[in-house]
Design an enzyme around this catalytic site. Sequence first.
Site, PDB file in Angstrom:
ATOM      1  N   ASP A  72       1.013  -1.121  -0.116  1.00 57.57           N
ATOM      2  CA  ASP A  72       0.022  -0.081  -0.026  1.00 57.57           C
ATOM      3  C   ASP A  72       0.834   1.490   0.017  1.00 57.57           C
ATOM      4  O   ASP A  72       0.451   2.393  -0.659  1.00 57.57           O
ATOM      5  CB  ASP A  72      -0.834   0.152   1.167  1.00 57.57           C
ATOM      6  CG  ASP A  72      -2.047  -0.749   1.157  1.00 57.57           C
ATOM      7  OD1 ASP A  72      -2.371  -1.500  -0.095  1.00 57.57           O
ATOM      8  OD2 ASP A  72      -2.909  -1.036   1.909  1.00 57.57           O
ATOM      9  N   ASN A 145      -4.584   9.062   2.344  1.00 60.82           N
ATOM     10  CA  ASN A 145      -4.971   8.278   3.593  1.00 60.82           C
ATOM     11  C   ASN A 145      -5.235   9.354   4.500  1.00 60.82           C
ATOM     12  O   ASN A 145      -6.148   9.222   5.205  1.00 60.82           O
ATOM     13  CB  ASN A 145      -3.729   7.397   4.137  1.00 60.82           C
ATOM     14  CG  ASN A 145      -3.741   5.891   3.821  1.00 60.82           C
ATOM     15  OD1 ASN A 145      -4.715   5.431   3.193  1.00 60.82           O
ATOM     16  ND2 ASN A 145      -2.807   5.052   4.286  1.00 60.82           N
ATOM     17  N   ARG A 156       5.989  15.616  25.149  1.00 58.99           N
ATOM     18  CA  ARG A 156       5.150  16.519  26.067  1.00 58.99           C
ATOM     19  C   ARG A 156       3.621  16.544  25.461  1.00 58.99           C
ATOM     20  O   ARG A 156       3.709  16.227  24.313  1.00 58.99           O
ATOM     21  CB  ARG A 156       5.630  17.833  25.949  1.00 58.99           C
ATOM     22  CG  ARG A 156       6.935  18.327  26.877  1.00 58.99           C
ATOM     23  CD  ARG A 156       7.665  19.743  26.610  1.00 58.99           C
ATOM     24  NE  ARG A 156       8.722  19.801  27.356  1.00 58.99           N
ATOM     25  CZ  ARG A 156       9.640  20.785  27.277  1.00 58.99           C
ATOM     26  NH1 ARG A 156       9.122  21.735  26.370  1.00 58.99           N
ATOM     27  NH2 ARG A 156      10.802  21.091  27.861  1.00 58.99           N
ATOM     28  N   ASP A 175      -1.252  13.353  22.063  1.00 60.15           N
ATOM     29  CA  ASP A 175      -0.157  13.133  21.336  1.00 60.15           C
ATOM     30  C   ASP A 175      -0.504  13.986  19.853  1.00 60.15           C
ATOM     31  O   ASP A 175       0.545  13.945  19.064  1.00 60.15           O
ATOM     32  CB  ASP A 175       0.292  11.847  21.130  1.00 60.15           C
ATOM     33  CG  ASP A 175       0.882  11.264  22.152  1.00 60.15           C
ATOM     34  OD1 ASP A 175       1.242  12.059  23.254  1.00 60.15           O
ATOM     35  OD2 ASP A 175       1.274   9.949  22.275  1.00 60.15           O
ATOM     36  N   SER A 189      -5.396   5.779  11.511  1.00 57.83           N
ATOM     37  CA  SER A 189      -6.710   6.088  12.174  1.00 57.83           C
ATOM     38  C   SER A 189      -7.253   4.997  13.082  1.00 57.83           C
ATOM     39  O   SER A 189      -7.754   5.194  14.175  1.00 57.83           O
ATOM     40  CB  SER A 189      -7.542   6.811  11.312  1.00 57.83           C
ATOM     41  OG  SER A 189      -8.778   7.065  11.755  1.00 57.83           O
TER      42      SER A 189
END
Length: 293
Positions: A72, A145, A156, A175, A189
Amino acid sequence: MLKKVILCPNPYRDTEFQVAKEAKRVLDEVGCPNVVCVPFRNDDKPEGYGLEIKPLQQELRGADMMITFGGDGTILHLSKTAAHKDVPVLGINLGSLGFMAELESRELSRLRDLCEGKYEIESRMMLDVSVLRDGRVIYSNLALNEALIARGNVSRVIRLDIFTEEGKLVNIAGDGVIVATPTGSTAYSLSAGGPVVEPTARNYVISPICAHSIHANSYVLSPERIITVQTEKTGYKPVLLSVDGGRAFSLRNGDAVEVRRSKYDTKLVRLSKRSFCEILQKKMLMGGNDDEK
């Protein structure tokens, strides 16, 4: 009748172009005109292993189809080029999962169906991704994508404000966030907890990454929306933008990432009648990662 098919082997996946050579033999047998173009070179062995290699941009003129040999990641790498020229892509999977690839290397005999017109074209939504700094576009890209906005190497929490043209959608601390297409819903995702969406659908999937909230949700929005991800205006926490896993772009305080549906689509060639449900069950049961270069 196809007038020209471009074969694009990934030298990191197709060892000495063995699979591409076999595909070329099959197409030559049925009289399907074809050329070989290498989308990127293997620094160790840049030669064509006995094949005549032609320039991709030149051969795209007048091409009816592109066949990729890799995973892919190879399709993602070539999707922008193919979409801009409105050339459909057929993927031969040499990777691990291959959600977008149509055939496995053992199924090359199916390529005979191309010259008989026994195939269908499936359109996939793409995203225009831009970075605005002081009201000026300083970066733009095309995604099949996803657009990933995430923290840099410093551990952090980053804070992002997400808007549509109708107003604020949500604040995220964590994040980062992924804005994905239906095609990208089964990629990063999904790992971030986002839903699986049928790839021919038309919508956005917005998924927070490791959000510092028990109420963090994924959002599925209409493709008519314009998504804006706003970085913090004060302080310094490194934030990076990556489109389809490509080279990261470093964002500054106050930068805004704008995502909207592109006028371009990626067109994938389908030779089989397998449903998305069948493909999903097969690939999910296989597991693994397509960590293709």
